[in-house]
Design a protein around this motif. Structure first.
Motif, mmCIF file in Angstrom:
data_model
loop_
_atom_site.group_PDB
_atom_site.id
_atom_site.type_symbol
_atom_site.label_atom_id
_atom_site.label_comp_id
_atom_site.label_asym_id
_atom_site.label_seq_id
_atom_site.Cartn_x
_atom_site.Cartn_y
_atom_site.Cartn_z
ATOM 1 N N ARG A 1 73.081 13.957 20.361
ATOM 2 C CA ARG A 1 72.835 14.059 18.925
ATOM 3 C C ARG A 1 74.012 14.687 18.181
ATOM 4 N N TYR A 2 75.132 14.914 18.856
ATOM 5 C CA TYR A 2 76.294 15.506 18.221
ATOM 6 C C TYR A 2 77.451 14.526 18.169
ATOM 7 N N SER A 3 78.080 14.464 17.030
ATOM 8 C CA SER A 3 79.377 13.807 16.961
ATOM 9 C C SER A 3 80.415 14.738 17.574
ATOM 10 N N LEU B 1 84.247 13.032 9.917
ATOM 11 C CA LEU B 1 84.576 13.670 11.182
ATOM 12 C C LEU B 1 86.031 14.084 11.312
ATOM 13 N N SER C 1 80.816 5.207 16.374
ATOM 14 C CA SER C 1 82.061 4.818 15.709
ATOM 15 C C SER C 1 83.168 5.761 16.153
ATOM 16 N N SER D 1 81.318 9.303 16.725
ATOM 17 C CA SER D 1 80.046 9.689 16.119
ATOM 18 C C SER D 1 78.918 9.593 17.128
ATOM 19 N N TRP D 2 77.807 10.261 16.800
ATOM 20 C CA TRP D 2 76.713 10.296 17.770
ATOM 21 C C TRP D 2 75.790 9.113 17.637
ATOM 22 N N LYS D 3 75.649 8.537 16.459
ATOM 23 C CA LYS D 3 74.640 7.506 16.249
ATOM 24 C C LYS D 3 75.209 6.104 16.428
ATOM 25 N N ASN D 4 76.214 5.791 15.676
ATOM 26 C CA ASN D 4 76.786 4.444 15.731
ATOM 27 C C ASN D 4 77.919 4.313 16.728
ATOM 28 N N PRO E 1 76.969 16.052 11.725
ATOM 29 C CA PRO E 1 77.160 14.895 10.848
ATOM 30 C C PRO E 1 77.692 13.656 11.567
ATOM 31 N N GLU E 2 77.438 12.526 10.954
ATOM 32 C CA GLU E 2 77.926 11.265 11.487
ATOM 33 C C GLU E 2 79.190 10.806 10.780
ATOM 34 N N TYR E 3 79.452 11.392 9.607
ATOM 35 C CA TYR E 3 80.614 10.998 8.831
ATOM 36 C C TYR E 3 81.462 12.213 8.485
#
Length: 124
Positions: A31-33, A105, A57, A52-55, A101-103
């Motif tokens: 769950r961490y970027s 970074l 990226s 990133s953690w979700k996508n 955060p996902e963005y």
């Protein structure tokens, strides 16, 4: 709470390669970027790469694009930075960081946890 421990630094000749690892404690690593930053003597800490953690990226600073690759293994709670074609100007202490955060970074302020750093020295 997340603890980060970097490894893999060392002395290498220009043109060589190193792979940095950053092992994270905790059960929510996925769950961490994750980001890599570096700080050369007399200079400010600068962004190198992030994932990133979700996508999943990935982002790189321009000076390392095409030479460095960031990746993560959530099963091992580890993020890697493969560094190829190293140059003397890559010499620095490299830090990994974890943030929610996902963005955004590329900005150190979004990261909540930091490792102690590992020295990378590239000789001519």
């Amino acid at each position: 709470q997340v603890q980060l421990v970097e490894s893999g630094g060392g002395l290498v000749q220009a043109g060589g390669s190193l792979r940095l690892s950053c092992a994270a404690s905790g059960r929510t690593f996925e769950r961490y970027s994750m980001g890599w930053f570096r700080q050369a003597p007399g200079k400010e800490r600068e962004f190198v790469a992030a994932i990133s953690w979700k996508n999943i990226s990935v982002y790189y600073t321009d000076s390392v694009k095409g030479r460095f690759t960031i990746s993560r293994d959530n099963a091992k709670n580890t993020v890697y930075l493969q560094m190829n074609s190293l140059k003397p100007e890559d010499t620095a202490v490299y830090y990994c960081a974890a943030g929610a955060p996902e963005y955004g970074l590329a900005y150190a302020r979004v990261y909540d946890y930091w490792g102690q750093g590992t020295q990378v020295t590239v000789s001519l």
